[in-house]
Write an enzyme that holds these catalytic residues in place. Sequence first.
Site, PDB file in Angstrom:
ATOM      1  N   VAL A 103      21.502  53.813  41.776  1.00  0.00           N
ATOM      2  CA  VAL A 103      22.635  53.685  40.852  1.00  0.00           C
ATOM      3  C   VAL A 103      22.715  52.262  40.308  1.00  0.00           C
ATOM      4  CG1 VAL A 103      25.150  53.721  40.663  1.00  0.00           C
ATOM      5  CG2 VAL A 103      23.974  55.553  41.879  1.00  0.00           C
ATOM      6  N   ARG A 120      28.968  60.011  45.845  1.00  0.00           N
ATOM      7  CA  ARG A 120      28.337  60.681  44.715  1.00  0.00           C
ATOM      8  C   ARG A 120      28.881  60.246  43.367  1.00  0.00           C
ATOM      9  NH1 ARG A 120      27.351  66.769  46.527  1.00  0.00           N
ATOM     10  NH2 ARG A 120      26.613  66.892  44.396  1.00  0.00           N
ATOM     11  N   LEU A 140      19.409  55.337  49.881  1.00  0.00           N
ATOM     12  CA  LEU A 140      18.832  54.655  48.728  1.00  0.00           C
ATOM     13  C   LEU A 140      19.620  54.879  47.446  1.00  0.00           C
ATOM     14  CD1 LEU A 140      14.994  55.103  49.168  1.00  0.00           C
ATOM     15  CD2 LEU A 140      16.277  52.962  49.041  1.00  0.00           C
ATOM     16  N   ARG A 141      20.634  55.731  47.525  1.00  0.00           N
ATOM     17  CA  ARG A 141      21.358  56.075  46.316  1.00  0.00           C
ATOM     18  C   ARG A 141      21.990  54.851  45.658  1.00  0.00           C
ATOM     19  NH1 ARG A 141      23.468  59.931  43.179  1.00  0.00           N
ATOM     20  NH2 ARG A 141      25.616  59.449  42.727  1.00  0.00           N
ATOM     21  N   ALA A 142      22.471  53.946  46.495  1.00  0.00           N
ATOM     22  CA  ALA A 142      23.101  52.739  45.959  1.00  0.00           C
ATOM     23  C   ALA A 142      22.103  51.937  45.134  1.00  0.00           C
ATOM     24  CB  ALA A 142      23.645  51.890  47.107  1.00  0.00           C
TER      25      ALA A 142
END
Length: 648
Positions: free
Chosen positions: A280, A195, A275-277
């Site tokens: 970001v 996070r 998919l957060r990577a």
Amino acid sequence: MTATYPFSAVVGMEDLKLALLLNAVSPRVGGVLVRGEKGTAKSTVVRALAAQLPQVAVVAGCRFACDPAEPDPDCPDGPHEPGEPRASRPAALVELPVGASEDRLVGSLDVERALTEGVKAFEPGLLASAHRGVLYVDEVNLLHDHLVDLLLDAAALGRCYVERETVSVRHAARFLLVGTMNPEEGELRPQLLDRFGLTVEVKASREPSERAEVVRRRLAFDADPAGFVARWVSAESELAARIAAARARVPSVELPDERLEQIATVCAGFEVDGLRADIVTANAAIAHAAWHGREVVTTEDVRAAARLALPHRRRRDPFDAPGMDESRLDDLLGPDNNPDDDPDDDPGAGPPQGKGPQDPGGPQEQATPQAEDRPGDADVDKPSGESVAKAAEPYKVGLLKVPGVGEGVAGRRSRGRTAQGKAIGARKPRDRMRDLHLSATILAAAPYQKERGRQGPGLLLKQDDLRETIREGREGNLVLFVVDASGSMAARKRMTAVKTAVLSLLLDAYQRRDKIGLVTFRGATAEVTLPPTSSVEAGAARLRQLPTGGRTPLAAGLVRAAEVLRVERLRDPSRRPLLVLVTDGRATSGGDVARAATLLRGTASVVVDCESGPVRLGLAVQLAARLDAPAVRLEELGTVVRDYRKAG
Ligand SMILES: [Zn+2]
């Protein structure tokens, strides 16, 4: 920006500066986690950056730093009228101390006034103070898990919610979150690691002259912090203006489809989860383009973003230190990747700074992976005289409990007062009331209604009347395994049985929602093979690969365990520990066992006695007595189901 940075002798410091700047340009980047040893001037750099952030315009007198152009509609000090006086002040730098309470972080509501006067009397916390500034958390890995959750929720939502019984308050809380950690003191949970938008690894240079320079600058800073920062500011006085210009440019920066595909290729190539990577990396690439005055994201922007956004997200053994293979990154970026086409002196485009795939801070891979695949369950000998014993199928073990009643997180091991338990009574709240016991509260207030001058139908309540519900159920614990992996265990072919037993206990701990940790001792020292974690997979993997051999530094194992428990008490004070010591009680090196055992006095412990053979010395039983702990024979673990309680 020039590269004449005060702490350039610290490896990774240019990365840190870039990571902070990208966040200053775009809040969507999601903060920075700085990993590194102590004494690398991390906080000095953060301070210096905070001092350069553009000034913020605020509604005068608003404790929540509302922007006069766009006041927060939920502001507890609002509503603000368009004509209200305004002021301008520096962006805040707020430090969250490790021992902070929840009230200190999110603010506190006066429940008495809310219930009696219907007023939302709210005392703002650190999240409110940090709004539109920087929130700095030194040693974020030692922060209580609950606070970390609150913090990251607020960071993700840009908003702070405070709910108490019938009252709720919300306010904007958008801040640049900067956390630091020393990985040697324990890792962050992988889901928390994920996070943080970016990670930077810093470490002191091994070069003596550079180290001396860092120390000199640190002394200069300590002697005159304001002057030090002022000198840096005057050296780069255009920084605030450049940040402001880049911020204004962000909304119009274009991210072409080819770059988006490049980001997806890189993220897939490094096997990041979710998919957060990608998101970001995209936001950081946009911020990087804006910072360099570009209207369109280039490969260079993607590269700079990926270097900071991916190291902590790549799929790996969760307790290996983050790190990244930069040549692999260049391969994935494809043939049109020209890292040197940017004339600007960009700290992110510099040469790899001692980073690589070799995870310098992580635990060493001591085992041969093939060991698992060889036929038979015999120990596999390695040239060094070490061996890696194979574990058999885990079995069901008896319940080991911490005596007494705890107040930890809900789980399935020891008795505990947890939010999910059954209501068993009411009491005056000790700090903050969370769970109102209505009938007990009314009963407490009832005798005083006349005295308090009650006339109408409403009940007159005072703080003193409030009662909270006591609930009791089961809590999870921290189960710290301390395992003898020395030669004496191997020689007796005991290690297979020991590994199987510990594996069974690990599985049991997982099912009971415990946190687990593993300390092993052999040869000259004891080491934290697995820092406390909720990941049983990591525990099992470490255990399977654990080599055996060498002397038996039992006392060192006990000392190491005491150290781990001390840090965990700070980090997660309500989670009570259970120490499971797996040993035959022999010690052939590493100091005085009796003295070391005194460090663990007061910790609920169980000794799993591994002694075997026709002649028995009973050393494990003696050690158990010293620890005031029950001793259970290794063979009994799977067959006996009973509660082990510490005497008294
Ligand atoms: Zn306001």
